[in-house]
Design a protein around this motif. Sequence first.
Motif, PDB file in Angstrom:
ATOM      1  N   TYR A 182       0.807  -1.217   0.000  1.00  0.00           N
ATOM      2  CA  TYR A 182       0.000   0.000   0.000  1.00  0.00           C
ATOM      3  C   TYR A 182       0.848   1.280   0.000  1.00  0.00           C
ATOM      4  N   ARG A 183       0.186   2.362  -0.413  1.00  0.00           N
ATOM      5  CA  ARG A 183       0.665   3.722  -0.217  1.00  0.00           C
ATOM      6  C   ARG A 183      -0.510   4.535   0.319  1.00  0.00           C
ATOM      7  N   SER A 184      -0.233   5.717   0.822  1.00  0.00           N
ATOM      8  CA  SER A 184      -1.283   6.586   1.373  1.00  0.00           C
ATOM      9  C   SER A 184      -1.921   7.415   0.271  1.00  0.00           C
ATOM     10  N   SER A 265      -7.119  10.098   5.055  1.00  0.00           N
ATOM     11  CA  SER A 265      -6.139   9.228   4.399  1.00  0.00           C
ATOM     12  C   SER A 265      -6.554   7.763   4.483  1.00  0.00           C
ATOM     13  N   ILE A 266      -6.371   7.055   3.387  1.00  0.00           N
ATOM     14  CA  ILE A 266      -6.551   5.612   3.352  1.00  0.00           C
ATOM     15  C   ILE A 266      -5.307   5.001   2.716  1.00  0.00           C
ATOM     16  N   LEU A 267      -5.200   3.696   2.752  1.00  0.00           N
ATOM     17  CA  LEU A 267      -4.112   2.991   2.075  1.00  0.00           C
ATOM     18  C   LEU A 267      -4.658   2.338   0.824  1.00  0.00           C
ATOM     19  N   THR A 268      -3.907   2.435  -0.273  1.00  0.00           N
ATOM     20  CA  THR A 268      -4.342   1.877  -1.545  1.00  0.00           C
ATOM     21  C   THR A 268      -3.203   1.142  -2.234  1.00  0.00           C
ATOM     22  N   THR A 269      -3.555   0.138  -3.031  1.00  0.00           N
ATOM     23  CA  THR A 269      -2.547  -0.616  -3.785  1.00  0.00           C
ATOM     24  C   THR A 269      -2.368  -0.104  -5.211  1.00  0.00           C
TER      25      THR A 269
END
Length: 270
Positions: A182-184, A265-269
């Motif tokens: 993931y990234r933010s 903020s969330i984490l996404t691939t």
Amino acid sequence: MGSTPTIAVANTTLLRGGRVVVTGKAQTSYGRPLTLEYRSPGAAGYQALARTTVGHGDRYRVGHAVPGSGSLRVSVLPPKATAPALSREIAVTVSRRAPLTVGGRRLHVRTGQTAVVKGRAAAGGRVRLQVRRDGHWATLARTTPRSSGRFALRARPRTTMSAPTRVVSGGRSRHSGRLDVYRSAQASWYGPGLYGAHLACGGTLTAGTLGVANKSLPCGSRVSLRHGHRAVRVRVVDRGPYVGGREYDLTAATAQKLGFHGTGSILTTR
């Protein structure tokens, strides 16, 4: 006089010629000679494989290659020649191909963090952690199992991804789960007041629609999202958001599954 020694073996199923390591404790036997012996099925007696002495704390560790399936015996010599030896035996199995198993794993990481997959394989062989991307399997990490067969594969991905992984050893493979790196990203959510509206990727928005809006990812693209301890994998179903600094607009159902409220903020691939 000491008591019957204990025996601990991490892996009792080995490849032919594989090394077995036996550990244990022989109470009140510090400094006494200890022998690791082997007997094949149907044999009348044992043959010595290795020798050591009982160490501090009455503990010992001894190892040797095992010729085949049979029995292992640990014997501690008594203080007097007239006394019987203290011994304990266990069975071991030697196969042509040792089992490949996958155990503990850490596959939800941020870019630059370490992903880990643990398991067991044939001692002395090579084990690889692979990820499937662009239609082929690419190796992320390699290692050699310990004498017990245990291994820990570690990889530190530098780019985001969401892809299946497998562990490969000796011509065998085992599925080991999906790796999410993931990234933010900044996100918001939408839904109430818009239900029934047309989605840019087709269909209509409902209270149960799972998906996200994004301005650049192709419609139907799958993306894994994480917020706190919750994760969800959904498709791109709409376009947006059109507010500066935000990359994703979550549908109400997606936001609910993630426990996401407002903006943030969330984490996404992706």
